[in-house]
Motif scaffolding. Structure first.
Motif, PDB file in Angstrom:
ATOM      1  N   LEU A 244       0.812  -1.215   0.000  1.00  0.00           N
ATOM      2  CA  LEU A 244       0.000   0.000   0.000  1.00  0.00           C
ATOM      3  C   LEU A 244       0.846   1.266   0.000  1.00  0.00           C
ATOM      4  CD1 LEU A 244      -2.759  -1.109   2.557  1.00  0.00           C
ATOM      5  CD2 LEU A 244      -2.823  -1.216   0.055  1.00  0.00           C
ATOM      6  N   LEU A 245       1.750   1.372   0.972  1.00  0.00           N
ATOM      7  CA  LEU A 245       2.530   2.612   1.095  1.00  0.00           C
ATOM      8  C   LEU A 245       3.523   2.780  -0.042  1.00  0.00           C
ATOM      9  CD1 LEU A 245       3.164   5.134   2.708  1.00  0.00           C
ATOM     10  CD2 LEU A 245       4.780   3.775   4.074  1.00  0.00           C
ATOM     11  N   MET A 246       4.239   1.728  -0.407  1.00  0.00           N
ATOM     12  CA  MET A 246       5.256   1.858  -1.446  1.00  0.00           C
ATOM     13  C   MET A 246       4.670   2.288  -2.796  1.00  0.00           C
ATOM     14  SD  MET A 246       8.339  -0.730  -2.494  1.00  0.00           S
ATOM     15  CE  MET A 246       9.552  -0.279  -3.742  1.00  0.00           C
ATOM     16  N   PRO A 247       3.558   1.697  -3.272  1.00  0.00           N
ATOM     17  CA  PRO A 247       2.978   2.172  -4.535  1.00  0.00           C
ATOM     18  C   PRO A 247       2.505   3.627  -4.460  1.00  0.00           C
ATOM     19  CG  PRO A 247       2.127   0.010  -4.001  1.00  0.00           C
ATOM     20  CD  PRO A 247       2.875   0.479  -2.794  1.00  0.00           C
ATOM     21  N   VAL A 248       1.930   4.019  -3.326  1.00  0.00           N
ATOM     22  CA  VAL A 248       1.465   5.403  -3.181  1.00  0.00           C
ATOM     23  C   VAL A 248       2.640   6.365  -3.245  1.00  0.00           C
ATOM     24  CG1 VAL A 248       0.434   7.059  -1.581  1.00  0.00           C
ATOM     25  CG2 VAL A 248      -0.622   4.820  -1.899  1.00  0.00           C
ATOM     26  N   LEU A 249       3.701   6.058  -2.506  1.00  0.00           N
ATOM     27  CA  LEU A 249       4.889   6.922  -2.529  1.00  0.00           C
ATOM     28  C   LEU A 249       5.539   6.929  -3.909  1.00  0.00           C
ATOM     29  CD1 LEU A 249       6.584   6.120   0.915  1.00  0.00           C
ATOM     30  CD2 LEU A 249       5.149   8.081   0.287  1.00  0.00           C
ATOM     31  N   ALA A 250       5.525   5.779  -4.578  1.00  0.00           N
ATOM     32  CA  ALA A 250       6.099   5.704  -5.923  1.00  0.00           C
ATOM     33  C   ALA A 250       5.306   6.574  -6.891  1.00  0.00           C
ATOM     34  CB  ALA A 250       6.128   4.257  -6.400  1.00  0.00           C
ATOM     35  N   PHE A 251       3.988   6.544  -6.780  1.00  0.00           N
ATOM     36  CA  PHE A 251       3.150   7.384  -7.635  1.00  0.00           C
ATOM     37  C   PHE A 251       3.451   8.861  -7.397  1.00  0.00           C
ATOM     38  CE2 PHE A 251      -0.767   9.902  -8.163  1.00  0.00           C
ATOM     39  CZ  PHE A 251      -0.986   9.706  -9.512  1.00  0.00           C
ATOM     40  N   VAL A 252       3.561   9.248  -6.134  1.00  0.00           N
ATOM     41  CA  VAL A 252       3.867  10.643  -5.803  1.00  0.00           C
ATOM     42  C   VAL A 252       5.236  11.030  -6.351  1.00  0.00           C
ATOM     43  CG1 VAL A 252       4.341  12.244  -3.911  1.00  0.00           C
ATOM     44  CG2 VAL A 252       2.398  10.669  -3.760  1.00  0.00           C
ATOM     45  N   SER A 253       6.219  10.158  -6.148  1.00  0.00           N
ATOM     46  CA  SER A 253       7.585  10.459  -6.565  1.00  0.00           C
ATOM     47  C   SER A 253       7.734  10.487  -8.085  1.00  0.00           C
ATOM     48  CB  SER A 253       8.551   9.427  -5.973  1.00  0.00           C
ATOM     49  OG  SER A 253       9.880   9.682  -6.360  1.00  0.00           O
ATOM     50  N   LEU A 254       7.229   9.441  -8.745  1.00  0.00           N
ATOM     51  CA  LEU A 254       7.422   9.310 -10.187  1.00  0.00           C
ATOM     52  C   LEU A 254       6.573  10.296 -10.987  1.00  0.00           C
ATOM     53  CD1 LEU A 254       7.373   5.409 -10.333  1.00  0.00           C
ATOM     54  CD2 LEU A 254       9.375   6.821 -10.800  1.00  0.00           C
ATOM     55  N   LEU A 256       4.251  12.886  -9.663  1.00  0.00           N
ATOM     56  CA  LEU A 256       3.962  14.230  -9.176  1.00  0.00           C
ATOM     57  C   LEU A 256       5.220  15.050  -8.893  1.00  0.00           C
ATOM     58  CD1 LEU A 256       0.981  13.438  -6.754  1.00  0.00           C
ATOM     59  CD2 LEU A 256       0.943  14.001  -9.201  1.00  0.00           C
ATOM     60  N   VAL A 257       6.179  14.448  -8.213  1.00  0.00           N
ATOM     61  CA  VAL A 257       7.390  15.188  -7.850  1.00  0.00           C
ATOM     62  C   VAL A 257       8.323  15.328  -9.050  1.00  0.00           C
ATOM     63  CG1 VAL A 257       9.431  15.251  -6.372  1.00  0.00           C
ATOM     64  CG2 VAL A 257       7.237  14.492  -5.436  1.00  0.00           C
ATOM     65  N   PHE A 258       8.692  14.207  -9.658  1.00  0.00           N
ATOM     66  CA  PHE A 258       9.646  14.241 -10.769  1.00  0.00           C
ATOM     67  C   PHE A 258       8.960  14.321 -12.132  1.00  0.00           C
ATOM     68  CE2 PHE A 258      12.081  12.452  -7.271  1.00  0.00           C
ATOM     69  CZ  PHE A 258      13.296  13.116  -7.386  1.00  0.00           C
ATOM     70  N   GLN A 259       7.643  14.106 -12.154  1.00  0.00           N
ATOM     71  CA  GLN A 259       6.836  14.268 -13.364  1.00  0.00           C
ATOM     72  C   GLN A 259       7.443  13.547 -14.573  1.00  0.00           C
ATOM     73  OE1 GLN A 259       6.304  18.536 -13.792  1.00  0.00           O
ATOM     74  NE2 GLN A 259       4.821  18.616 -12.127  1.00  0.00           N
ATOM     75  N   LEU A 260       7.726  12.268 -14.379  1.00  0.00           N
ATOM     76  CA  LEU A 260       8.284  11.455 -15.456  1.00  0.00           C
ATOM     77  C   LEU A 260       7.208  11.115 -16.481  1.00  0.00           C
ATOM     78  CD1 LEU A 260      10.423   9.212 -13.169  1.00  0.00           C
ATOM     79  CD2 LEU A 260      11.348  10.483 -15.093  1.00  0.00           C
ATOM     80  N   PRO A 261       7.586  10.935 -17.733  1.00  0.00           N
ATOM     81  CA  PRO A 261       6.601  10.562 -18.755  1.00  0.00           C
ATOM     82  C   PRO A 261       6.006   9.192 -18.461  1.00  0.00           C
ATOM     83  CG  PRO A 261       8.841  10.388 -19.608  1.00  0.00           C
ATOM     84  CD  PRO A 261       8.946  11.078 -18.288  1.00  0.00           C
ATOM     85  N   GLY A 262       4.843   8.930 -19.039  1.00  0.00           N
ATOM     86  CA  GLY A 262       4.105   7.707 -18.748  1.00  0.00           C
ATOM     87  C   GLY A 262       4.856   6.428 -19.050  1.00  0.00           C
ATOM     88  N   ASN A 263       5.718   6.433 -20.078  1.00  0.00           N
ATOM     89  CA  ASN A 263       6.433   5.209 -20.433  1.00  0.00           C
ATOM     90  C   ASN A 263       7.502   4.836 -19.406  1.00  0.00           C
ATOM     91  OD1 ASN A 263       7.915   7.490 -21.356  1.00  0.00           O
ATOM     92  ND2 ASN A 263       9.146   6.164 -22.667  1.00  0.00           N
ATOM     93  N   TRP A 264       7.824   5.775 -18.495  1.00  0.00           N
ATOM     94  CA  TRP A 264       8.716   5.471 -17.374  1.00  0.00           C
ATOM     95  C   TRP A 264       7.939   5.358 -16.068  1.00  0.00           C
ATOM     96  CZ3 TRP A 264      13.877   4.276 -17.404  1.00  0.00           C
ATOM     97  CH2 TRP A 264      14.551   4.459 -18.623  1.00  0.00           C
ATOM     98  N   ALA A 265       7.033   6.281 -15.825  1.00  0.00           N
ATOM     99  CA  ALA A 265       6.286   6.289 -14.566  1.00  0.00           C
ATOM    100  C   ALA A 265       5.367   5.081 -14.444  1.00  0.00           C
ATOM    101  CB  ALA A 265       5.470   7.575 -14.445  1.00  0.00           C
ATOM    102  N   GLY A 266       4.719   4.672 -15.552  1.00  0.00           N
ATOM    103  CA  GLY A 266       3.793   3.545 -15.514  1.00  0.00           C
ATOM    104  C   GLY A 266       4.454   2.247 -15.101  1.00  0.00           C
TER     105      GLY A 266
END
Length: 316
Positions: A244-254, A256-266
Motif C-alpha cells: 500500500l505505502l510503497m505504490p502510493v509513494l512511488a506514484f507521488v515520486s514518479l 507528481l514530484v519528478f513528473q516522469l513521462p508515462g512510459n517510465w512512470a507507468g
C-alpha cells in the motif's frame, strides 16, 4: 489494454504458475525436498545466465538517472523505515530487521513483474523494469549481503581488514555477483549477444522465471495460512508498507514530484505495486535468521499483489 484485459491476459497467466505450484504442494505431490532442489537449480544454473544476459545487453546509457532517483528514493526510505520499526517497535533481532527492511523495498520484479509488464506495456516496459532489476541486484542486494556479513558475530571478532576481506570473498563467491559482474564487463567490452552466447543466456534464463514461481508456490503451500499471534503485527505492518505505502509513494515520486513521462512512470509504479521478492528468504536461510515472519509476508504479498497490481493500472 484495459485493466480487465491486463488482469486476464497478463497478470493471471503468470500468477497461475504460483497457483499450480501451490495446489500441487498442498496435495503433497511435491514436498520440501523438491522446493530445495528447484531453488538450487534456479540459484546456481538458471539465474547466472539470466543475469549475464540482462546486464550484458542492458542499455545503461539509456537509463534515466532521474527515474532511478525517483524510484530508489522511495525504495530506500521504505527499507530503512522498516528496519528501524522492526528493530525498535517489534523487537526483532538486528539481522532479521535488516532482511525485513530489504523485503519491504525489494520486489519480485525479475520473475513476476518483468514478464507481466512486457505483455501490458510492451517494449516500453523492458527498459524501466530492467533498470530497477539491475540496480536492485547490483546495489540493494549487494549492500544487504555486506550489511549482514559485517554485523555477524563471527565477522565482528575479526579486525577491520579481516572483516573487509571476508565480506569481499563472500560477495565474490556469490554466483549472482559473478554473473552480474561478467555481464557488465561484456557490456563495456561491446560483446554481441546476437550469437551462441545470446542463445545460451536466453535459453537458460527464460526457464528461471517459471521454475522460480512454481517453486515459490510449492514453498507457500507449506506455510500456515494465518500468522502466529507473535507475528501478526510485523506481518501486517510489512505487508501493508510493501503493498500500500510503497505504490502510493512511488506514484507521488514518479508522477507528481519528478513528473516522469508515462512510459517510465507507468512501469515504475507497476514494479512498486508488486509482491516481495524471495531473495530475503534465501538470505535468511543462509545466515540462519528466523524465517517464520519472512515466509508469512512472502505468502501474503504474493497473493494480495494480484489486486494491488491491478489497482495500480487504474492510476495510469
Amino acid at each position: 489494454m484495459t485493466v480487465l484485459s491486463a488482469f486476464i491476459n497478463a497478470i493471471l497467466p503468470v500468477f497461475s504458475v504460483v497457483i499450480i505450484g501451490y495446489g500441487l504442494g498442498r496435495r503433497g505431490i511435491f514436498d520440501g525436498e523438491a522446493v530445495h532442489t528447484i531453488n538450487k537449480l534456479v540459484f546456481y544454473a538458471l539465474l547466472p545466465p539470466f543475469f549475464i544476459g540482462l546486464t550484458g545487453q542492458a542499455p545503461f546509457a539509456e537509463f534515466k538517472s532521474v527515474y532511478l532517483l525517483a524510484y530508489f528514493a522511495v525504495s530506500l526510505a521504505i527499507n530503512f523505515s522498516v528496519v528501524i520499526a522492526a528493530y525498535k517497535l517489534f523487537g526483532r533481532s538486528f539481522h532479521e530487521s535488516i532482511l525485513l527492511g530489504f523485503m519491504a523495498g525489494f520486489v519480485n520484479h525479475t520473475f513476476f513483474i518483468l514478464p507481466v509488464a512486457r505483455v501490458i506495456f510492451g517494449a516500453d516496459a523492458v527498459l524501466p523494469v530492467t533498470a530497477v532489476i539491475a540496480l536492485d541486484m547490483m546495489f540493494m542486494y549487494g549492500a544487504t549481503v555486506v550489511a549482514m556479513d559485517c554485523t555477524r558475530t563471527a565477522a565482528a571478532d575479526r579486525s577491520l581488514r579481516g572483516t573487509l576481506l571476508h565480506v569481499g570473498k563472500t560477495v565474490l563467491k556469490n554466483p549472482h555477483s559473478q554473473a552480474l559482474s561478467a555481464g557488465v564487463l561484456l557490456n563495456i567490452a561491446g560483446v554481441s549477444f546476437d550469437n551462441g552466447l545470446g542463445v545460451f543466456t536466453s535459453f537458460l534464463g527464460s526457464a528461471a522465471a517459471p521454475c522460480s514461481l512454481f517453486s515459490l508456490g510449492l514453498f507457500l503451500a507449506q506455510q500456515p495460512l494465518c500468522p502466529s499471534r507473535e507475528n501478526v503485527g510485523i506481518v501486517t505492518y510489512v505487508s501493508a508498507v510493501k503493498l500500500l505505502l510503497m505504490p502510493v509513494l512511488a506514484f507521488v515520486s514518479l508522477s507528481l514530484v519528478f513528473q516522469l513521462p508515462g512510459n517510465w512512470a507507468g512501469p515504475g509504479l507497476f514494479v512498486a505495486a508488486g509482491p516481495c521478492g524471495s531473495l530475503p528468504f534465501i538470505l535468511a536461510t543462509q545466515y540462519k535468521v528466523r524465517v517464520d515472519a519472512i515466509s508469512q509476508i512472502l505468502l501474503f504479498t504474493t497473493f494480495a499483489s494480484v489486486f494491488t497490481l491491478t489497482a495500480s493500472l487504474m492510476l495510469q
